[in-house]
Design a protein around this motif. Structure first.
Motif, short mmCIF file in Angstrom:
data_model
loop_
_atom_site.label_atom_id
_atom_site.label_comp_id
_atom_site.label_asym_id
_atom_site.label_seq_id
_atom_site.Cartn_x
_atom_site.Cartn_y
_atom_site.Cartn_z
N LYS A 16 0.82 -1.23 0.00
CA LYS A 16 0.00 0.00 0.00
C LYS A 16 0.85 1.27 0.00
CE LYS A 16 -2.02 -1.23 3.80
NZ LYS A 16 -1.57 -2.63 3.86
N THR A 17 1.85 1.30 0.90
CA THR A 17 2.65 2.51 1.02
C THR A 17 3.51 2.73 -0.22
OG1 THR A 17 2.61 2.32 3.42
CG2 THR A 17 4.35 3.68 2.49
N THR A 18 4.09 1.64 -0.72
CA THR A 18 4.85 1.70 -1.96
C THR A 18 3.97 2.27 -3.08
OG1 THR A 18 6.02 -0.31 -1.26
CG2 THR A 18 6.15 0.26 -3.60
N1 LIG Z 1 6.50 -4.87 -6.56
C1 LIG Z 1 7.23 -5.24 -5.48
N2 LIG Z 1 8.30 -6.06 -5.63
C2 LIG Z 1 9.03 -6.43 -4.56
N3 LIG Z 1 8.79 -6.03 -3.32
C3 LIG Z 1 7.75 -5.22 -3.08
C4 LIG Z 1 6.91 -4.78 -4.15
N4 LIG Z 1 5.96 -3.96 -3.62
C5 LIG Z 1 6.20 -3.91 -2.29
N5 LIG Z 1 7.27 -4.64 -1.96
C6 LIG Z 1 7.85 -4.82 -0.61
O1 LIG Z 1 6.87 -5.28 0.27
C7 LIG Z 1 7.05 -4.75 1.56
C8 LIG Z 1 5.78 -4.08 2.05
O2 LIG Z 1 5.50 -2.94 1.26
P1 LIG Z 1 4.67 -1.72 1.81
O3 LIG Z 1 5.29 -1.14 3.03
O4 LIG Z 1 4.41 -0.79 0.67
O5 LIG Z 1 3.34 -2.47 2.22
P2 LIG Z 1 2.08 -1.92 3.06
O6 LIG Z 1 0.89 -2.59 2.50
O7 LIG Z 1 2.10 -0.44 3.09
O8 LIG Z 1 2.42 -2.48 4.51
P3 LIG Z 1 1.62 -2.12 5.88
O9 LIG Z 1 0.36 -2.93 5.84
O10 LIG Z 1 2.54 -2.56 6.97
O11 LIG Z 1 1.36 -0.64 5.86
C9 LIG Z 1 8.21 -3.80 1.48
O12 LIG Z 1 9.36 -4.45 1.95
C10 LIG Z 1 8.35 -3.52 0.00
O13 LIG Z 1 9.67 -3.25 -0.36
#
Ligand SMILES: Nc1ncnc2c1ncn2[C@@H]1O[C@H](COP(=O)(O)OP(=O)(O)OP(=O)(O)O)[C@@H](O)[C@H]1O
Ligand SMILES: [Mg+2]
Lengths: 270, 82
Positions: A16-18
């Protein structure tokens, strides 16, 4: 008219954050005025991914509690001048986020002429996730091609359809988009991973983007440069396509087919 | 090794995942918007039925529908083969 977009998923750690960071940059690059808000109270992260962690003075909760103005808390991006970040608070008091407070901040951003307000939701279906989606016009549902992520996102769809301002007012509901990420065409080809078509069929959503699995995402987060800004990476192109679709362009899906290796490199593991 | 992999295809686990999801998502969607007591009702029904026949939790299906002003609760129990 500002459009409020929530980036949500149910399950944690799916991207999500990415996605929030890259979509926000992508929209700003296309000339839009964008604010991206971290709703993950207690676990501030968006600032790191955006690379502005050392410039956070005031946060979302400070604004809501009247300890500073919204202008003081908005961090202007150093790369894109029409992009602003509102950091999450690191308080452990989740009650600090109130519906009324969130509404005031969103209204003020809209009045200030922002085109897009992106809400980076925390994981789960508790208060933070609820408030992140409540005022949304559109939702980007971030999904990994994996059973628990798909099931959780369907629960989120249920909440979007019932527990949002648009659902309650009966004015058309929230527009939902599927963003499939960490996609591995190779594993789909071998039958180890569900395909875009599989996930689309189960959830019944339109696909706004398919983002490949790539180490470029880690490299980008290490540097504090959202991956969409790395034009060398196919992840950047996949996110740029997603931004174009959000803006109404018709763009065919890319990077969903395995790049076939030649017979010999397969044989010898090249 | 690579040559062996080439002939020994892994089982399509993605297909299994898709099937399982199709069923559970449909089940969870049909309970959505229905009364909150549905899961409890389902559990208690299962207990009552089990006093007479030994059925699997999977065998009890509850479907909730609201259409044109009335609500309907549909219940079906698949009995085991003798
Ligand atoms: N396309 C991708 N390829 C490889 N790794 C990824 C990809 N997208 C995200 N990640 C990895 O997955 C992990 C989680 O990503 P992110 O923080 O964006 O998730 P999130 O949904 O925001 O997490 P949370 O629920 O904790 O807020 C990170 O380590 C990120 O580097
Ligand atoms: Mg996050």
């Amino acid at each position: 008219m500002a459009e409020i977009i929530v980036v949500t998923s149910g399950k944690g750690g799916v991207g999500k954050t990415t996605t929030s960071a890259s979509i926000a940059c992508g929209l700003a690059r296309r000339g839009k005025r964008v604010a991206v808000i971290d709703f993950d109270i207690g676990l501030r992260n968006l600032d790191l991914i955006m690379g502005c962690e050392r410039r956070v003075v005031y946060d979302f909760v400070n604004v809501i509690q009247g300890e500073c103005t919204l202008k003081q808390a908005l961090i202007r991006d150093k790369r894109l001048e029409s992009l602003y970040v509102l950091a999450a608070s690191q308080t452990r008091d989740k009650e600090a986020l109130t519906p009324e407070g969130v509404r005031r901040v969103l209204d003020e951003l809209a009045a200030d002429g922002f085109d897009f307000i992106l809400c980076d939701s925390p994981a789960g279906i508790e208060k933070g996730a609820h408030l992140a989606m409540y005022f949304a016009d559109r939702a980007i549902v971030v999904v990994n091609p994996e059973v628990s992520s798909v099931r959780d996102s369907d629960r989120i769809l249920g909440l979007l359809a019932s527990k949002t301002r648009r659902a309650e007012n009966g004015n058309g509901g929230v527009r939902e988009h599927l963003l499939l990420t960490r996609y591995s065409p190779r594993r789909v080809a071998t039958g180890e991973m569900m395909s875009v078509a599989d996930v689309k069929e189960i959830l019944g959503l339109d696909v706004v983007g398919v983002i490949p699995e790539s180490t470029d995402v880690l490299t980008a987060s290490n540097a504090g440069t959202p991956v969409i800004l790395n034009d060398e990476s196919i992840v950047s192109h996949a996110y740029q396509d997603a931004v174009a679709r959000l803006l109404g362009d018709t763009v065919p899906l890319r990077f969903i087919e395995e790049v076939r290796k030649g017979f010999f490199s397969r044989l010898f593991g090249g | 090794m690579r040559l062996l992999d080439f002939f020994r295809r892994p089982p399509p686990s993605a297909q299994v995942a898709k099937e399982r999801l199709r069923i559970i998502v449909a089940q969870e969607r049909s309970a959505r918007g229905g009364p909150d007591y549905l899961p409890l009702l389902r559990r208690e029904l299962l207990e009552v039925i089990r006093k007479y026949v030994n059925v699997d939790p999977e065998a009890v299906h509850i479907h909730f529908d609201h259409a044109e002003g009335h609500e309907m609760l549909e219940l079906s129990v698949a009995l085991p083969d003798k």
